[in-house]
Each structure stands twice: as structure tokens, then as C-alpha cells.
Design an enzyme around this catalytic site. Structure first.
Site, PDB file in Angstrom:
ATOM      1  CG  HIS A 262      -0.005   0.478   2.852  1.00  0.00           C
ATOM      2  ND1 HIS A 262       0.472  -0.590   3.126  1.00  0.00           N
ATOM      3  CD2 HIS A 262       0.052   1.561   3.096  1.00  0.00           C
ATOM      4  CE1 HIS A 262       1.176  -0.005   4.293  1.00  0.00           C
ATOM      5  NE2 HIS A 262       0.914   1.222   4.379  1.00  0.00           N
TER       6      HIS A 262
HETATM    7  C1  UD1 Z   1      -1.058   6.107   5.978  1.00  0.00           C
HETATM    8  C2  UD1 Z   1       0.201   6.254   6.740  1.00  0.00           C
HETATM    9  C3  UD1 Z   1       1.236   4.957   6.285  1.00  0.00           C
HETATM   10  C4  UD1 Z   1       0.530   3.680   6.993  1.00  0.00           C
HETATM   11  C5  UD1 Z   1      -0.918   3.533   6.521  1.00  0.00           C
HETATM   12  C6  UD1 Z   1      -1.550   2.490   6.936  1.00  0.00           C
HETATM   13  C7  UD1 Z   1       1.157   8.616   6.555  1.00  0.00           C
HETATM   14  C8  UD1 Z   1       1.651   9.425   5.833  1.00  0.00           C
HETATM   15  N1  UD1 Z   1       1.057   7.186   6.141  1.00  0.00           N
HETATM   16  O1  UD1 Z   1      -1.079   5.761   4.916  1.00  0.00           O
HETATM   17  O2  UD1 Z   1       2.436   5.124   7.162  1.00  0.00           O
HETATM   18  O3  UD1 Z   1       1.440   2.559   6.765  1.00  0.00           O
HETATM   19  O4  UD1 Z   1      -1.614   4.721   6.828  1.00  0.00           O
HETATM   20  O5  UD1 Z   1      -2.700   2.143   6.173  1.00  0.00           O
HETATM   21  O6  UD1 Z   1       0.276   8.987   7.409  1.00  0.00           O
HETATM   22  N2  UD1 Z   1      -8.430   5.740   2.345  1.00  0.00           N
HETATM   23  C9  UD1 Z   1      -9.631   5.102   2.221  1.00  0.00           C
HETATM   24  N3  UD1 Z   1     -10.089   4.875   3.352  1.00  0.00           N
HETATM   25  C10 UD1 Z   1      -9.563   5.126   4.586  1.00  0.00           C
HETATM   26  C11 UD1 Z   1      -8.442   5.748   4.838  1.00  0.00           C
HETATM   27  C12 UD1 Z   1      -7.699   6.001   3.440  1.00  0.00           C
HETATM   28  O7  UD1 Z   1     -10.134   4.801   1.203  1.00  0.00           O
HETATM   29  O8  UD1 Z   1     -10.284   4.864   5.699  1.00  0.00           O
HETATM   30  C13 UD1 Z   1      -7.692   5.944   0.816  1.00  0.00           C
HETATM   31  C14 UD1 Z   1      -8.034   7.410   0.463  1.00  0.00           C
HETATM   32  O9  UD1 Z   1      -8.095   7.564  -1.133  1.00  0.00           O
HETATM   33  C15 UD1 Z   1      -6.620   8.010   0.812  1.00  0.00           C
HETATM   34  C16 UD1 Z   1      -5.667   6.998   0.552  1.00  0.00           C
HETATM   35  O10 UD1 Z   1      -6.476   5.900   1.114  1.00  0.00           O
HETATM   36  O11 UD1 Z   1      -6.343   9.128   0.018  1.00  0.00           O
HETATM   37  C17 UD1 Z   1      -4.589   7.058   1.682  1.00  0.00           C
HETATM   38  O12 UD1 Z   1      -4.774   7.513   2.899  1.00  0.00           O
HETATM   39  P1  UD1 Z   1      -3.648   8.096   3.928  1.00  0.00           P
HETATM   40  O13 UD1 Z   1      -4.396   8.198   5.172  1.00  0.00           O
HETATM   41  O14 UD1 Z   1      -3.361   9.469   3.261  1.00  0.00           O
HETATM   42  O15 UD1 Z   1      -2.513   7.316   4.030  1.00  0.00           O
HETATM   43  P2  UD1 Z   1      -2.073   5.790   3.772  1.00  0.00           P
HETATM   44  O16 UD1 Z   1      -1.747   5.584   2.458  1.00  0.00           O
HETATM   45  O17 UD1 Z   1      -3.339   5.135   4.310  1.00  0.00           O
END
Ligand code: UD1
Length: 362
Positions: A204
Site C-alpha cells: 500500500h
Molecule cells: C497511512 C500512513 C502509513 C501507514 C498507512 C496504513 C501517513 C503518511 N501514512 O498511509 O504510514 O502505513 O496509513 O494504512 O500517515 N483511504 C480510504 N479509506 C480510509 C483511509 C484511506 O479509502 O479509511 C484512501 C484514500 O483514498 C486516501 C488514501 O487511502 O487518500 C491514503 O490514505 P492516507 O491516510 O492518506 O494514507 P495511507 O496511505 O493509508
């Protein structure tokens, strides 16, 4: 004493659990804040349920966005919460954007910060988590380090030794205390899997998912292998594969499933024959469970996992991945565990906070 803990993303929840329980045992007044960085049912709520964590006292509902938008939105809301709650200490865990936002907002209001999982370094500034780790450690008053190498990193950055506490790995405490409970999970039968007859993959990380060719190449390699692979998929990875029209082309030996809760995932790890991942915490969990791990990154901040070959770094180089898969049979053994990766980590954290009131001064 009043302590406010901030969580927001999936890997935060298992880290706060034992600490929350230990503070509760000691009748410390506490407030649990969820930023809303992760908001999907299976990225957030299910973990609270599986871990038996209470519903957060405050939910900030920040959601997704660019790093700036997300972190800024969290900071402005956390500031409001802190001025309302006036805690004596803010606890942040891990290295996600919620960790950074919590630490900055708190220190700016002159409320001391305790960082749990302090001192890990990948020395890769392209990783948003590395930036978060460095900044949070620099402004924290209590630095709770999981390993000896993380203590060394902090010392070499000039951090005052008396603020650094080698306490061990809090996620391991959660793992150990949920192993028994996870046996009740029926995920294996749900997915018609036999123990040790499949590999488990999670991918991811932004640097891997932003270039769809990289992940597609990995899937193509796995398709040609004779392994059955289960892939609980992160929402962003799914989106990338769907956008490229690759989702339907994934091989028959690869099963894509929705992200799992804590107990189901633990059961799936425990029964897997190997793990491929670009997650941080899963490298550590694999070591604890003696499951050979292949890490889809070129570096790791969890360097203890590399010892004795429990974990191997392969990046997204398909040749290296193929070699690592070939070498798996020789790596199925019991690996020595790092010191203090046990069931007393939260006790050490709470003791350090209670016994070092002088460190509350900034
Ligand atoms: C975040 C952490 C990462 C961790 C990961 C676990 C940071 C910089 N990164 O990354 O270190 O390993 O969490 O998952 O904080 N999204 C959904 N539903 C959700 C959450 C996210 O659809 O509940 C999608 C959205 O499109 C979003 C993308 O995932 O834009 C990324 O989510 P984000 O919280 O920005 O970072 P992660 O890649 O999940």
C-alpha cells in the site's frame, strides 16, 4: 495527571491499546482522540472492536487529502481540543500524519509530548513517515524507543539521553495478548484456506502504489508462481489497479480480499507460509510469529527484523522477489527475538512517565 492520546490511522490503534489499558489501571485521567485520518469501517472501527478499545472521546473527522491539507486540518482541530482539554501530556504513536499533527499542535501549546516508537530511521527522506519520525522525535519530551538501534539513532541526532527510554515494542505486547483471541477467527474457513498452504501479501505504500507498473509487475510474477497468495487490499492499491484495468486480470492463484480486522489478519499471518509486505509493523509481526518475510522496499527502519534473515529486503525488483520466494524453505525456523519485545512495554512506558515528572518541562 491528565493524558491525551492521539490516533488516526490503522497502525496507530494496536499501538495505543496496551498504553490506554495501563493508564486506565493506574486511574490516570485520559482522553482518546481519533483524527479520522482513516475512516472506512475496515480501516478503523473494526480495530476498536477487535482490540476492545473504547469509542474515542473525540472524533475529528479529518479524512483524506494531500499531506498539507490533511496534516493542517488535523492541527487546527487538535489545537481546539487541547485548549479545551488542557492535558498535562500528549501521547502520539508511530509515524503517520496524525502522529505529526498531534505532536506539533501540542508542543506549540507548550504541552509536553511522549512519542511511542521513537528513533526508527529508514534514512530515506522520500518516505513521508521518515519525515514524520524525525520531526516528532525532535520535539518530544519522552522518547520511547523499541530497539537498541533506535536509541542510537536518537543519541546521534543529539537528543538528551535522559529523555530516551528503551521500552521495547508496544505492538508486540498487543500481538501477544491477542493471539489466543484470534484463534476464534474463522477467516481460514471463510476463504477456504488450509494452514501453511498460502502466502500473504500487503502492498500500500505510496512509493509502490503511485507507479502502477511496479505493482502490476509484482502481480504478474506471482501469477506465474505456484503459490496461492491472499492479498487484503488497501483502498489506494485497489484504486490504482482498477484505474489501470488490471483488477480483472489478476491471476487465479491470487485472491484479493477487503482489508481485514486485527484478529482475522493475525490468524491469516499465523497460518501463512510466508509474508510479502511493504508495511512497517507487519515486518515485526512476521518476526514474532516466525513467518519468513519478504519486504517490498529497498530499506527498512525495522533493522532488527533483518537479523538472521528473518526478513529480506527486495524492493520491487522482480528478480530479487523470485529469488527470495525460491529461498523460502530454508527460512522456516524459530528466530531470536529482540530484547524487551514482550508483554510489559506499556508498564515501562507508564512507569517512565510517572517517575520522571521533571521531564514535563520543555
Ligand atoms: C497511512 C500512513 C502509513 C501507514 C498507512 C496504513 C501517513 C503518511 N501514512 O498511509 O504510514 O502505513 O496509513 O494504512 O500517515 N483511504 C480510504 N479509506 C480510509 C483511509 C484511506 O479509502 O479509511 C484512501 C484514500 O483514498 C486516501 C488514501 O487511502 O487518500 C491514503 O490514505 P492516507 O491516510 O492518506 O494514507 P495511507 O496511505 O493509508
Amino acid at each position: 495527571m491528565k493524558i491525551l492520546s492521539i490516533v488516526g490511522a490503522r497502525p496507530n490503534f494496536m499501538k495505543i491499546k496496551p498504553i490506554y489499558e495501563e493508564f486506565k489501571k493506574r486511574k490516570i485521567d485520559q482522553v482518546l482522540v481519533h483524527t479520522g485520518q482513516h475512516y472506512d469501517e475496515n480501516m478503523s472501527r473494526i480495530f476498536f472492536e477487535d482490540l476492545g478499545l473504547p469509542i474515542p472521546d473525540l472524533f475529528l473527522g479529518v479524512g483524506s487529502g494531500t499531506h498539507g491539507i490533511q496534516t493542517g486540518a488535523m492541527m487546527s482541530k487538535i489545537e481546539e481540543v487541547l485548549s479545551e482539554e488542557k492535558p498535562d501530556l500528549t501521547v502520539v504513536v508511530g509515524d503517520v500524519n496524525s502522529t505529526l499533527a498531534g505532536a506539533i499542535s501540542s508542543i506549540k501549546m507548550q504541552i509536553p509530548v511522549a512519542h511511542v516508537e521513537s528513533g526508527y530511521r529508514s534514512f530515506d527522506m522520500k518516505m513521508p513517515e521518515e519525515i514524520n519520525r524525525i520531526l516528532v522525535d525532535r520535539i518530544s519530551q519522552f522518547l520511547f524507543a523499541p530497539t537498541e538501534d533506535s536509541v542510537k539513532n536518537l543519541i546521534s541526532e543529539g537528543i538528551d539521553k535522559k529523555r530516551i527510554f528503551l521500552v521495547g515494542n508496544v505492538m508486540v505486547e498487543t500481538l501477544l495478548s491477542h493471539l489466543e483471541k484470534s484463534k476464534k477467527s474463522n477467516i481460514l474457513s471463510q476463504l477456504s484456506l488450509e494452514s501453511k498452504a498460502y502466502g500473504l501479501m500487503t502492498i500500500h505504500r505510496a512509493e509502490n502504489t503511485s507507479e502502477s507498473e511496479k505493482i502490476i509487475k509484482i502481480f504478474e510474477l506471482l501469477k506465474k508462481s505456484d503459490h496461492n497468495i491472499i492479498v487484503p487490499i488497501h483502498p489506494r492499491t485497489k484504486k490504482t489497479l482498477e484505474e489501470k484495468g488490471y483488477f480483472e486480470k489478476i491471476g487465479p492463484n491470487i485472491k484479493i480480499i477487503e482489508p481485514l480486522g486485527y484478529l482475522d489478519f493475525l490468524q491469516l499471518m499465523l497460518n501463512s507460509s510466508f509474508i510479502m509486505t511493504d508495511s512497517g509493523g507487519i515486518q515485526e509481526e512476521a518476526l514474532m510469529l516466525d513467518i519468513p518475510c519478504i519486504t517490498l522496499r529497498n530499506n527498512t527502519e525495522r533493522i532488527v527484523t533483518l537479523k538472521n534473515g528473518a526478513n529480506i529486503l527486495v524492493g520491487t525488483d522482480t528478480l530479487k522477489i523470485a529469488q527470495a520466494i525460491k529461498g523460502l524453505p530454508n527460512r522456516r525456523k524459530k528466530y531470536p527475538k529482540p530484547p524487551l519485545w514482550d508483554d510489559k512495554v506499556s508498564v515501562r512506558i507508564a512507569d517512565a512517565i510517572v517517575e520522571n515528572q521533571d521531564l514535563f518541562t520543555l
